[in-house]
Write an enzyme that holds these catalytic residues in place. Structure first.
Site, PDB file in Angstrom:
ATOM      1  N   ARG A 141     -21.042 -13.751  38.280  1.00  0.00           N
ATOM      2  CA  ARG A 141     -20.094 -12.847  38.943  1.00  0.00           C
ATOM      3  C   ARG A 141     -20.926 -11.821  39.706  1.00  0.00           C
ATOM      4  O   ARG A 141     -21.634 -11.003  39.101  1.00  0.00           O
ATOM      5  CB  ARG A 141     -19.195 -12.170  37.909  1.00  0.00           C
ATOM      6  CG  ARG A 141     -18.130 -11.239  38.490  1.00  0.00           C
ATOM      7  CD  ARG A 141     -17.331 -10.629  37.340  1.00  0.00           C
ATOM      8  NE  ARG A 141     -16.378  -9.633  37.794  1.00  0.00           N
ATOM      9  CZ  ARG A 141     -15.089  -9.872  38.034  1.00  0.00           C
ATOM     10  NH1 ARG A 141     -14.611 -11.091  37.871  1.00  0.00           N
ATOM     11  NH2 ARG A 141     -14.288  -8.906  38.428  1.00  0.00           N
ATOM     12  N   HIS A 169     -13.004 -16.519  44.899  1.00  0.00           N
ATOM     13  CA  HIS A 169     -12.711 -16.312  43.473  1.00  0.00           C
ATOM     14  C   HIS A 169     -11.976 -17.565  42.972  1.00  0.00           C
ATOM     15  O   HIS A 169     -10.794 -17.513  42.605  1.00  0.00           O
ATOM     16  CB  HIS A 169     -11.834 -15.074  43.304  1.00  0.00           C
ATOM     17  CG  HIS A 169     -11.862 -14.484  41.923  1.00  0.00           C
ATOM     18  ND1 HIS A 169     -12.443 -15.122  40.844  1.00  0.00           N
ATOM     19  CD2 HIS A 169     -11.363 -13.309  41.436  1.00  0.00           C
ATOM     20  CE1 HIS A 169     -12.306 -14.377  39.775  1.00  0.00           C
ATOM     21  NE2 HIS A 169     -11.653 -13.267  40.098  1.00  0.00           N
ATOM     22  N   GLN A 179     -10.018 -17.711  39.502  1.00  0.00           N
ATOM     23  CA  GLN A 179      -8.748 -16.994  39.562  1.00  0.00           C
ATOM     24  C   GLN A 179      -7.692 -17.845  40.254  1.00  0.00           C
ATOM     25  O   GLN A 179      -6.540 -17.924  39.815  1.00  0.00           O
ATOM     26  CB  GLN A 179      -8.924 -15.676  40.315  1.00  0.00           C
ATOM     27  CG  GLN A 179      -7.639 -14.879  40.476  1.00  0.00           C
ATOM     28  CD  GLN A 179      -7.081 -14.404  39.157  1.00  0.00           C
ATOM     29  OE1 GLN A 179      -7.748 -13.692  38.414  1.00  0.00           O
ATOM     30  NE2 GLN A 179      -5.856 -14.783  38.846  1.00  0.00           N
ATOM     31  N   ASP A 201      -3.216  -7.847  45.823  1.00  0.00           N
ATOM     32  CA  ASP A 201      -4.421  -7.447  45.118  1.00  0.00           C
ATOM     33  C   ASP A 201      -4.708  -5.985  45.479  1.00  0.00           C
ATOM     34  O   ASP A 201      -4.073  -5.426  46.383  1.00  0.00           O
ATOM     35  CB  ASP A 201      -5.594  -8.347  45.519  1.00  0.00           C
ATOM     36  CG  ASP A 201      -6.820  -8.178  44.637  1.00  0.00           C
ATOM     37  OD1 ASP A 201      -6.718  -7.512  43.588  1.00  0.00           O
ATOM     38  OD2 ASP A 201      -7.892  -8.695  45.003  1.00  0.00           O
ATOM     39  N   CYS A 219      -3.871 -10.527  40.467  1.00  0.00           N
ATOM     40  CA  CYS A 219      -5.012 -10.958  39.665  1.00  0.00           C
ATOM     41  C   CYS A 219      -5.502  -9.897  38.690  1.00  0.00           C
ATOM     42  O   CYS A 219      -6.285 -10.208  37.786  1.00  0.00           O
ATOM     43  CB  CYS A 219      -6.159 -11.404  40.570  1.00  0.00           C
ATOM     44  SG  CYS A 219      -6.707 -10.160  41.747  1.00  0.00           S
ATOM     45  N   ARG A 244      -6.229 -17.756  32.933  1.00  0.00           N
ATOM     46  CA  ARG A 244      -7.656 -17.771  33.239  1.00  0.00           C
ATOM     47  C   ARG A 244      -8.390 -18.551  32.141  1.00  0.00           C
ATOM     48  O   ARG A 244      -9.303 -19.335  32.416  1.00  0.00           O
ATOM     49  CB  ARG A 244      -8.204 -16.342  33.323  1.00  0.00           C
ATOM     50  CG  ARG A 244      -7.803 -15.560  34.566  1.00  0.00           C
ATOM     51  CD  ARG A 244      -8.492 -16.085  35.822  1.00  0.00           C
ATOM     52  NE  ARG A 244      -9.940 -16.008  35.706  1.00  0.00           N
ATOM     53  CZ  ARG A 244     -10.672 -14.934  35.991  1.00  0.00           C
ATOM     54  NH1 ARG A 244     -10.081 -13.822  36.397  1.00  0.00           N
ATOM     55  NH2 ARG A 244     -11.981 -14.972  35.882  1.00  0.00           N
TER      56      ARG A 244
END
Length: 317
Positions: A112, A139, A142, A234, A274, A302
């Protein structure tokens, strides 16, 4: 006995869903559903017994760290948390050396970080699968959880319209890729100057030709949301952009997902985010905490989506 479909991804990397075929994405989702059902029954197939996952975190995380660690544990494997303080990469060691050394110790590497180029370089020199757990460009983990949530609530992707409203960031990019791969129409509504990357948009449109998905972008949030099956947003200032918070608030205020905007969607729309979320900024509490919101199912997924990825890339099945 838990039956997992062999996908043929063993040893592959996951950098973006655009690198996978539509069939591979669909089968990952089916395996995620199978693993989720098994976990709810108290069954945890030890498909990664004896396997280790190195987890490199250059950015803080709640959902990513916990879901990957728990996922590896449930599958019988082991996860190692590695911060920049734990690695010589934090002191300037070349990515090439880090990739080659870690590959001798672990069976997979999850990273990450802000730089997608860093992940690509890590994958280039790693002899074990590399999983992109978030970069400035994509991502994908996700997005798989998002698809899993939509599949559970809507049963099929065909004929659905997913609308992303807000900043054209890494999440928006991965939703474009995800929709293109499963045949779901995607509209991204952003202000001028905050749009998605044109190269990524072009790749998503090319991928959509295979599935019949329609991919489009606009600066009009109301036109975008009209008749939507899924509304997604987001935060306005992603990691690394905190200094632009006030500027972004001014530009993105008309893109807030509130009851007035959501009223333009279909009566049975679902809302996704998310997380973490800033109530009163990109979304109002009435929407994110309302009956259309499935953010906690999405967060849970997830775990299940990533378990499917881990099995596909690292298990001997």
């Amino acid at each position: 006995m838990v039956s997992i479909t062999k996908i043929g991804l063993t040893g592959r990397h996951l950098l973006t869903l655009l690198d996978y075929t539509s069939t591979e994405v669909e089968q990952l989702l089916e395996n995620a559903l199978t693993l989720k059902e098994a976990q709810k029954k108290g069954e945890c197939p030890q498909l990664l017994a004896g396997k280790s996952l190195g987890m490199i975190f250059e950015n803080a995380s709640t959902r990513t760290r916990v879901s990957f660690e728990v996922g590896m544990t449930q599958l019988g494997g082991h996860a190692l948390f590695l911060s920049p303080r734990d690695l010589q990469i934090g002191r300037g060691e070349p990515i090439k050396d880090t990739a080659n050394v870690l590959s001798r110790y672990v069976d997979g590497i999850m990273i990450r970080t802000n730089s997608h180029e860093k992940v690509e370089e890590l994958a280039e020199y790693s002899s074990v699968p590399v999983i992109n757990a978030l970069t400035d460009a994509y991502h994908p983990c996700q997005a798989l959880a998002d698809l899993l949530t939509i599949k559970e609530q809507k049963k099929s992707f065909r004929g659905l319209k997913m609308v992303y409203v807000g900043d054209g960031n890494n999440v928006a990019h991965s939703l474009l890729a995800a929709g293109a791969k499963v045949g779901m129409d995607v509209v991204v509504a952003t202000p001028e100057g905050y749009g998605v990357d044109e190269t990524i948009l072009a790749r998503a449109k090319e991928a959509a030709k295979e599935t019949g998905a329609h991919i489009s972008v606009t600066t009009d949030p109301k036109a975008a949301v009209r008749d939507a099956d899924v509304i997604y947003t987001d935060v306005w200032a992603s990691m690394g952009y905190e200094a632009e918070q006030s500027t972004r608030e001014a530009a993105l205020a008309p893109y807030q997902v509130n009851e007035e905007l959501a009223a333009l969607a279909k009566d049975d729309f679902i809302f996704l985010h998310c997380l973490p979320a800033h109530r009163g900024e990109e979304v109002t509490a009435e929407v994110i905490d309302g009956k259309h919101s499935f953010i906690y199912d999405q967060a849970e997924n997830r775990l299940h989506a990533q378990k499917a990825v881990l099995v596909a890339l690292m298990a001997n099945v």
